[in-house]
Design a protein around this motif. Structure first.
Motif, PDB file in Angstrom:
ATOM      1  N   ASP A 123       0.889  -0.872  -0.383  1.00 33.50           N
ATOM      2  CA  ASP A 123       0.219   0.154  -0.200  1.00 33.50           C
ATOM      3  C   ASP A 123       0.940   1.459  -0.275  1.00 33.50           C
ATOM      4  N   TYR A 147      -6.474 -14.052  -4.841  1.00 34.08           N
ATOM      5  CA  TYR A 147      -4.792 -13.382  -5.331  1.00 34.08           C
ATOM      6  C   TYR A 147      -4.522 -14.083  -5.906  1.00 34.08           C
ATOM      7  N   ALA A 170      -8.164  -7.451  -7.088  1.00 34.04           N
ATOM      8  CA  ALA A 170      -7.178  -5.861  -6.592  1.00 34.04           C
ATOM      9  C   ALA A 170      -7.706  -5.753  -4.712  1.00 34.04           C
ATOM     10  N   GLY A 196      -5.620  -0.807  -3.402  1.00 30.74           N
ATOM     11  CA  GLY A 196      -6.668  -1.927  -4.325  1.00 30.74           C
ATOM     12  C   GLY A 196      -7.624  -1.751  -4.679  1.00 30.74           C
ATOM     13  N   SER A 232      -2.746   0.804  -9.931  1.00 29.66           N
ATOM     14  CA  SER A 232      -2.914   0.749  -8.412  1.00 29.66           C
ATOM     15  C   SER A 232      -3.488  -0.529  -8.300  1.00 29.66           C
ATOM     16  N   LEU A 233      -4.174  -0.809  -9.559  1.00 30.29           N
ATOM     17  CA  LEU A 233      -4.485  -2.076  -9.330  1.00 30.29           C
ATOM     18  C   LEU A 233      -3.576  -3.108  -9.083  1.00 30.29           C
ATOM     19  N   GLU A 236      -0.390  -3.856  -4.915  1.00 31.34           N
ATOM     20  CA  GLU A 236       0.507  -4.961  -4.344  1.00 31.34           C
ATOM     21  C   GLU A 236       1.047  -6.355  -4.645  1.00 31.34           C
TER      22      GLU A 236
END
Lengths: 664, 320
Positions: free
Chosen positions: A564, B67, B118, B126, B213-214, B217
């Protein structure tokens, strides 16, 4: 005789219901024996109906009901199709219900069992009824039994309110259907469907009959602007009941519309198709946009049902349009899309409603804003729901996509209608359907993502328990339906040939080419879709990628804190909420919504954000009616003064009026 | 299905897998040149992929199997997509499995899995990215479908092979609808491939990124698969655009030898297209996220107008 089987199944359901009444508070018996037995009956009904698809229509007259007015029953290919739907879906739902109902939730389990099976039996009888009298009797018993199921938790005032609204709308609709039969019998006084079929109505009367049927069945189907009861009643009912209402009962409305438009009135006029198409598309768009901004999971699904019924109505409208211009093969294609969608919607919507039931039991929470992360505590429900979600989003290679594909195919063939104005409508209509399908994807990602993915938004969610084995079994059955409908469209569509033949006079067999692997509506050159190859393609590519990575590189894995952007102080509250996820839709479609928003100011000690979305039809349509009724009843209320002298005066005046009338 | 069509199919997939990162590298190079920067190597995407595959994978504690499966599923979807789009030849054994509508469905499937993945870890970025990506998706997908429909109204088919064959091997007819569809397609593919007016592929500024941003992680091999899938998507969209609007030189069942000519022609067309894409990206500025619906609605309406024009210009009776 398949019709006998069907009636035996009805009898068996009624028997199970009665046994439930005897074991009123005996939860173990009701849940472990009676509901699974009901599921078995559902399966038998499914089998019997599947056998009846290819056989010629059977009729039967039972000397029940009023003297001199016996019940007529008829089992033809159209009825058989819908019986298959009822049987298959109810089997899964009944199994689930066996694991779902608990002690101390309003209505005692035995009574619920009785209402539940009475509901199933009356839906079945509606489908095979062959005269208007029997039809209305079963239609009403369907409405009443489902009303009592909706208010199972009748100690809550809001649930009683929702149930009342449902009952009211059900009866407003029933009046429409009753009047429709009155028009269709054309002064013969014979209300058997056989007689209605042979009447040659003048176009105006036929149109009146159609519009009344549209009103009546549209109310049940949740057509705009009569959908108002749906988002209230579905969340109020226990989840298996919502599943049954949304998955199965709404389809009886579709059945009624098809029966009257294509079978009894047999030659639709072109503008009926346009009306159906317009209303259907408006319903679909309205439903999906409102579904996208809901924050209550069951209400979201209810609006999604409105959307799906809208798509089915639009498809029916297109079929009516084709029929009116004698383009029967195309009508058959459009209708096959409608029937396929009816079946797959029955599977996936029941599945999703059942999933909300499991979530509700595990968390006691219906608001999306307080859920999250359930895929880790309830893996069974989560993974089974994933299939339902993808089906509902209309993604290949699952059931929802096939019907969407067929519907779009039939739209692409519309440029061929001998009316250039209608031809111009095609792109617009296709565009709306595409938009609705894409928005359904948005809604479903919101539904699944907020409930099952992410981190739990409340502490108590960590203790959520997964569904028990009967619930799992019921959901698995429906998942199998979603997958089967998605992967084997060509052989399954072959089942509906007789139904198409009945409705349009041609079967799809003359349109489609036969192939097990590929679904080919006209010619392989122009369009084909092979879901099995599709699935194999995606899966094998994914597996090859996995093998490639393992073979050439490594499979090391380390668990760590989420990244994050390096922000360490993450809390679950920082995730997107359901409101947040719906915000782009609220912004884009702002003119459609009636919003009430409370924004916190910068100096609030306890900042509070609240946004409420109202159904605009309440304000535009229903409130004025309610207002008018109130004014009228208040005016009439002046008569009622409570003095005996006045009432005597009324009686006296009435007597004089009658005497005057009689004398003349 | 004969040997040659099988060969064309294999070549189609292999070419996509191998050339896709090159196309990304080519676009990046041109963009750097146009912006007066020193360009990275043409092969930089391959180096990056190699590096990422070697790295150790770090997965968040709370990540679910969904995921971990998502990168493979998305990658698989993109490979299948490039397999059914006619790049070199229209005679593809896999093509009957999916037509234009199913192709759009395939892209949607990949998008839904990416968005779900996400949302899985439950971080702020996400979920934000998932929401924005689905926003773009629900506007871009119908527009893409309308573009494909305008093309399919011409040859009265939704099968990609038939559409492309119809467009490539007919006598020169000008279809005004395709002009509208072409503009719409350009807008859609900019949005779908996270290109500049809508999203910036090089950004890491938190509030503006969508695609980044998707996959924020994701690390190591998962990230590599996503990067590869993204280049595959760009490649697939480019090939689709070329096949619809510049279809000349694509081989078909009757002219298998054209395969030899089709390959250099495709490389040439892609090179020009990639440079134009870089030019387009250099000339425009990124827009606010809430301008994006307007942008895509324009594309949607243009495509619908394209379809209307096809119908207006089709002489009555010729249809169906």
């Amino acid at each position: 005789m398949p019709l006998d089987f069907v009636l035996w199944a009805v009898l068996a359901w009624l028997l199970i219901g009665t046994l439930g009444l005897m074991a009123l508070r005996h939860l173990k018996l009701v849940a472990r024996v009676l509901f699974p037995a009901g599921a078995l009956v559902g399966l038998c009904l499914f089998g019997a109906a599947a056998l009846a698809l290819d056989t010629p229509p059977h009729t039967l007259i039972l000397p029940l009901g009023l003297p001199g007015l016996p019940f007529h029953f008829r089992l033809d290919a159209l009825a058989a199709f819908f019986l298959m739907l009822i049987g298959a879906c109810s089997a899964g739902i009944s199994l689930f219900a066996g694991g779902y109902f608990r002690q101390g939730e309003g209505t005692p389990p035995g009574l619920l069992c009785f209402e539940f099976h009475l509901f199933l039996a009356s839906m079945t009888l509606v489908i095979i009824a062959d005269d208007a009298y029997a039809f209305m009797v079963f239609w009403e018993s369907m409405a009443l039994s489902s009303y009592f199921l909706v208010i199972a938790n009748h100690r809550l005032a809001e649930i009683r309110r929702a149930g009342y609204l449902y009952l009211l709308m059900a009866h407003v609709g029933a009046v429409g259907i009753l009047l429709c039969f009155g028009v269709l019998q054309a002064h013969t006084g014979d209300y058997t469907f056989q007689n209605l079929r042979t009447q040659q109505l003048p176009p105006a009367a036929a149109s009146l009959g159609f519009l009344l049927a549209l009103f009546g069945f549209g109310t049940k189907a949740g057509m705009l602007p009569l959908h108002i009861w749906l988002p209230e009643a579905h969340p109020a009912a226990p989840s298996p009941v919502s599943a049954l209402m949304s998955g199965v009962m709404l389809k009886t409305a579709l059945y009624g519309l098809l029966r009257i438009t294509f079978d009894i009135l047999h030659t639709p006029q072109w503008w009926w198709g346009v009306v159906l198409l317009g209303l259907g598309l408006a319903t679909a768009l309205f439903g999906v946009v409102y579904a996208a901004v809901q924050v209550d999971m069951k209400r979201l699904l209810a609006y999604s049902s409105v959307e799906n019924m809208g798509l089915m109505l639009a498809g029916t409208g297109l079929a009516a349009l084709f029929s009116a211009y004698h383009m029967y093969p195309m009508a058959a294609l459009a209708l096959s899309a409608v029937l396929y969608h009816a079946f797959s919607h029955a599977c996936f919507k029941s599945l999703l409603f059942l999933a909300t039931g499991s979530v509700l039991h595990a968390t006691h929470e219906r608001s999306l804003g307080k859920l999250g992360g359930l895929i880790r505590t309830m893996p069974w429900v989560a993974w089974l729901t994933l299939i339902g979600t993808l089906t509902s989003a209309g993604l290949p290679p699952l059931g929802g996509f096939v019907s969407e594909w067929l519907l779009l195919q039939s739209f692409l063939f519309t440029p061929g209608l001998p009316n250039s104005f209608l031809n111009m409508l095609v792109p617009v209509v296709a565009a709306v359907i595409a938009l609705v399908a894409a928005l359904a994807g948005y809604t479903m990602v919101k539904f699944y993502g907020v409930i099952f993915l992410g981190q739990p938004r409340e502490d108590k969610l960590a203790q959520a328990k997964d569904a028990r084995w009967l619930e799992r079994l019921g959901m698995l059955w429906l998942v199998a339906g979603c997958l089967g409908l998605g992967l084997f469209p060509a052989p399954l569509l072959a089942f509906t040939h007789e139904t198409m033949h009945l409705l349009t006079g041609t079967s799809l067999a003359e349109v489609t080419q036969q192939s097990f692997w590929l679904l080919i509506p006209v010619a392989q050159q122009s369009a084909s879709y092979g879901p099995i190859i599709f699935l194999l393609g995606v899966v094998s590519c994914s597996l090859l990628a996995y093998a490639f990575v393992r073979w050439f590189y490594h499979g090391q894995l380390r668990r760590g804190a989420p990244w994050d952007c390096g922000f360490a102080a993450q809390t679950p509250r920082m995730q997107d909420t359901a409101e947040g996820f719906g915000q782009p839709i609220r912004q884009i479609f702002e003119p459609f919504f009636t919003l009430q928003r409370e924004l916190p100011s910068a100096f609030d000690q306890a900042p509070h954000y609240r946004v409420q979305i109202f159904d605009p039809f309440w304000n535009w349509l229903y409130q004025p009616v309610v207002l008018m009724l109130n004014v009228c009843s208040r005016t009439v209320g002046h008569l009622q003064q409570g003095r005996i002298a006045r009432y005597l005066l009324y009686s006296f005046l009435t007597l004089i009026a009658i005497l005057l009338l009689v004398k003349r | 299905m004969n040997g040659l069509s099988l060969l064309a199919q294999l070549l189609d997939i292999l070419l996509a897998l191998l050339l896709a990162p090159l196309l990304t590298g080519w676009v990046n190079q041109w963009r750097a040149w146009l912006q007066n920067k020193t360009a990275p190597s043409l092969f930089q995407p391959y180096y990056t992929l190699h590096k990422l595959f070697h790295k150790e994978l770090i997965v968040a504690h709370q990540a679910s199997p969904l995921y971990r499966a998502a990168p493979y599923i998305v990658f698989g979807c993109m490979v299948l997509a490039s397999a059914i789009i006619p790049t070199l030849s229209t005679d593809l054994p896999l093509a009957p499995a999916a037509d234009a509508i199913a192709l759009v469905g395939l892209f949607a499937l990949a998008r839904v899995f990416l968005s779900l993945a996400a949302m899985d870890v439950g971080t702020a970025f996400g979920t934000l990215g998932a929401r924005r990506d689905m926003l773009i998706g629900f506007l871009a997908e119908p527009a893409l479908l309308m573009v494909l429909f305008s093309a399919s109204l011409i040859s009265r088919a939704t099968s990609l092979s038939t559409i492309v064959e119809g467009l490539a091997h007919q006598t020169l007819v000008i279809h005004p609808s395709l002009a509208f569809a072409g503009v719409a397609f350009t807008l859609v593919s900019l949005a779908e491939n996270a290109r500049i007016p809508v999203d910036n592929p090089t950004t890491h500024l938190e509030l503006t990124m969508i695609h980044e941003s998707l996959i924020l992680e994701y690390s190591a091999r998962h990230l590599a698969l996503f990067e590869w899938a993204a280049s595959l998507k760009l490649f697939a969209y480019s090939c689709m655009g070329l096949a619809l609007f510049f279809p000349w030189g694509i081989a078909n069942a009757k002219t298998p030898l054209l395969l030899l000519l089709a390959l250099p022609l495709l490389v040439f067309k892609l090179a020009v297209g990639g440079a134009l894409l870089a030019l387009l990206e250099t000339f425009s500025a990124k827009m606010r996220i809430f301008r994006v619906p307007e942008f895509l609605a324009t594309a949607f309406l243009l495509a619908v107008i394209g379809m209307l024009i096809t119908l207006l210009l089709t002489p009555f009776g010729k249809a169906a």
